[in-house]
Design an enzyme around this catalytic site. Sequence first.
Site, PDB file in Angstrom:
ATOM      1  N   PRO A 127       0.824  -1.221   0.000  1.00  0.00           N
ATOM      2  CA  PRO A 127       0.000   0.000   0.000  1.00  0.00           C
ATOM      3  C   PRO A 127       0.855   1.267   0.000  1.00  0.00           C
ATOM      4  O   PRO A 127       0.499   2.256  -0.638  1.00  0.00           O
ATOM      5  CB  PRO A 127      -0.805  -0.111   1.301  1.00  0.00           C
ATOM      6  CG  PRO A 127      -0.849  -1.573   1.596  1.00  0.00           C
ATOM      7  CD  PRO A 127       0.425  -2.159   1.062  1.00  0.00           C
ATOM      8  N   GLY A 130       5.973   1.121  -4.016  1.00  0.00           N
ATOM      9  CA  GLY A 130       5.854   0.465  -5.316  1.00  0.00           C
ATOM     10  C   GLY A 130       7.212   0.255  -5.956  1.00  0.00           C
ATOM     11  O   GLY A 130       7.840  -0.777  -5.792  1.00  0.00           O
ATOM     12  N   SER A 131       7.675   1.304  -6.650  1.00  0.00           N
ATOM     13  CA  SER A 131       8.955   1.181  -7.361  1.00  0.00           C
ATOM     14  C   SER A 131      10.143   1.069  -6.401  1.00  0.00           C
ATOM     15  O   SER A 131      11.180   0.506  -6.758  1.00  0.00           O
ATOM     16  CB  SER A 131       9.154   2.393  -8.273  1.00  0.00           C
ATOM     17  OG  SER A 131       8.191   2.389  -9.305  1.00  0.00           O
ATOM     18  N   THR A 157      -1.622  -8.073  -9.512  1.00  0.00           N
ATOM     19  CA  THR A 157      -2.378  -8.525 -10.684  1.00  0.00           C
ATOM     20  C   THR A 157      -2.773  -9.989 -10.526  1.00  0.00           C
ATOM     21  O   THR A 157      -1.938 -10.820 -10.130  1.00  0.00           O
ATOM     22  CB  THR A 157      -1.535  -8.321 -11.958  1.00  0.00           C
ATOM     23  OG1 THR A 157      -1.193  -6.946 -12.045  1.00  0.00           O
ATOM     24  CG2 THR A 157      -2.305  -8.739 -13.211  1.00  0.00           C
ATOM     25  N   ARG A 242      10.002  -6.341 -18.259  1.00  0.00           N
ATOM     26  CA  ARG A 242       9.793  -4.990 -18.791  1.00  0.00           C
ATOM     27  C   ARG A 242       9.673  -4.950 -20.305  1.00  0.00           C
ATOM     28  O   ARG A 242       8.868  -4.166 -20.829  1.00  0.00           O
ATOM     29  CB  ARG A 242      10.892  -4.032 -18.300  1.00  0.00           C
ATOM     30  CG  ARG A 242      10.552  -3.498 -16.932  1.00  0.00           C
ATOM     31  CD  ARG A 242      11.582  -2.589 -16.345  1.00  0.00           C
ATOM     32  NE  ARG A 242      11.211  -2.322 -14.952  1.00  0.00           N
ATOM     33  CZ  ARG A 242      12.051  -2.034 -13.979  1.00  0.00           C
ATOM     34  NH1 ARG A 242      13.339  -1.968 -14.238  1.00  0.00           N
ATOM     35  NH2 ARG A 242      11.628  -1.809 -12.766  1.00  0.00           N
ATOM     36  N   GLN A 278      -3.501  17.137 -44.507  1.00  0.00           N
ATOM     37  CA  GLN A 278      -2.141  16.911 -44.033  1.00  0.00           C
ATOM     38  C   GLN A 278      -2.058  16.910 -42.499  1.00  0.00           C
ATOM     39  O   GLN A 278      -1.225  16.196 -41.924  1.00  0.00           O
ATOM     40  CB  GLN A 278      -1.218  17.986 -44.614  1.00  0.00           C
ATOM     41  CG  GLN A 278       0.199  17.471 -44.780  1.00  0.00           C
ATOM     42  CD  GLN A 278       1.067  18.411 -45.588  1.00  0.00           C
ATOM     43  OE1 GLN A 278       1.051  19.622 -45.367  1.00  0.00           O
ATOM     44  NE2 GLN A 278       1.821  17.872 -46.502  1.00  0.00           N
ATOM     45  N   GLY A 338     -12.220  12.935 -32.725  1.00  0.00           N
ATOM     46  CA  GLY A 338     -12.986  14.053 -32.185  1.00  0.00           C
ATOM     47  C   GLY A 338     -13.912  13.564 -31.088  1.00  0.00           C
ATOM     48  O   GLY A 338     -13.524  12.725 -30.276  1.00  0.00           O
ATOM     49  N   GLU A 362       5.154  -1.859 -13.187  1.00  0.00           N
ATOM     50  CA  GLU A 362       6.473  -2.469 -13.468  1.00  0.00           C
ATOM     51  C   GLU A 362       7.605  -1.445 -13.461  1.00  0.00           C
ATOM     52  O   GLU A 362       8.532  -1.529 -14.253  1.00  0.00           O
ATOM     53  CB  GLU A 362       6.444  -3.195 -14.813  1.00  0.00           C
ATOM     54  CG  GLU A 362       5.531  -4.404 -14.833  1.00  0.00           C
ATOM     55  CD  GLU A 362       6.274  -5.677 -14.478  1.00  0.00           C
ATOM     56  OE1 GLU A 362       5.779  -6.392 -13.605  1.00  0.00           O
ATOM     57  OE2 GLU A 362       7.336  -5.944 -15.043  1.00  0.00           O
TER      58      GLU A 362
END
Length: 468
Positions: A127, A130-131, A157, A242, A278, A338, A362
Amino acid sequence: MEFELTEQQKELQRKAREFAVNEVLPVAHYYDVKNDMAMDVIKKAWEEGLLNLGIPKEYGGPGYGLLDAVIITEEIAAACPGIATSIFDNNLGAEPVVIGGSKEQKERILGELVNEFKLISFATSEPGMGSDVAGMQCRAEKDGDDYILNGSKYWITNAGYADYISVFATVDPDKRHKGICAFIVPTDTEGLRTGSHIPKLGQRASNTCSVVLKDVRVSKKNVLAKPGRGFVLAMQTFAHTRPAIGAFAVGCARSAMEYAIDYTKEREAFGRTIDHYQAIQFKIAEMYKNIEAARLLTYRAAWEADQGKDNNISSACAKAFASDVAMEVTTEAIQIFGGYGYIKTYPVEKLFRDAKLFQIYEGTSEIQRIVISRHAMKRYEHGMPNLYELPSKDIYEELEEEPSQAERPSKSSKELGGKYRCTVCGYVYDPVKGDEDGGIKPGTPFEDIPDGWVCPVCGAEKSKFVKI
Ligand code: FE
């Protein structure tokens, strides 16, 4: 150098594309709206041999290389990045066993994953972390030969459906990376509880939830990595997974571009379909070239892993670049559509939401940039001489009038103490020429220039000069 896929890889790509179009694409929207794990699709992927891609042949797996895996992954992600994430998650969960497991663990766990439809998750994040893997708080306490796990994991996951989780925990948070160990934990172990499916912005078909561990006993046979080794194992796993995130991003971007191209050929504005403009063509060109570059980086990172090379940098480049490309391409795809891009009837709105996660999970895009910049600025070997050691020939030499023969000192620059470069603007002081405008006669060694003299180009003081 070989840029062509092998016949076997082309066949894998064809098979994966067929699976993506026939099995994943038709239910992608449904599971996104339902915010539910696509278990039937994941089971079909297992039946088709598209789950557990990295399990070696000796343990019954397909033994695909990472390059094969990213080719397959791009195709599935093109249909639904969320379902692709859940399918690939078995690779992530199993990778610590493939890399760090004992022969017995590999035979038992990997063998089971191949022979039965089982899911394995990967759990480092918490919690509050993370990284920063070394900052984890989940505790592993030794109890005889066993370990007792206590703590919470988050953002895991497939955890709500997993049979096993590769859990990373620490014997002492103060020890940072040196305290981290890894375990294989069956999810039916007493004390392990998973939370409810976290409702996400995108990739909603992929189950993400918390894992709470309360006095969870892990026997010796399920210890994957002892304290300290766990951190290395997590990093090695990321280096191998990765490139797959790069492939998710390429697949997601590719389908957004393809849908955008289709749309431009139908939508009319000012009397013509918008593919004639274009402004639209250039957007498509940007998408196409960036997707190509992202795919090449991804292939390179995967190839390096397959060659047994250290792919830490290439996988960081692939992950960071491809993730940004996916975000840019899906954003521009919405722009081309759009208002129709902003609603759920067309698929680009979902791809845009799905893409955002690539820059986060990740290892965030910022973490990848830390990895890349450290390499570029510290370890990367330069091909050019150092800027301040460049040969002295400079643009002014050609432009300035040479001192006349009468004024020319008989000594060379070297004999006059050498040339000096202004570290601010790059101007080179040559003692043969001196600095006439600054009152320094030809033949004056740099050391003999009086204080108060300044660089004739930028005005920086004498102390800013270095010998070259
Ligand atoms: Fe200067």
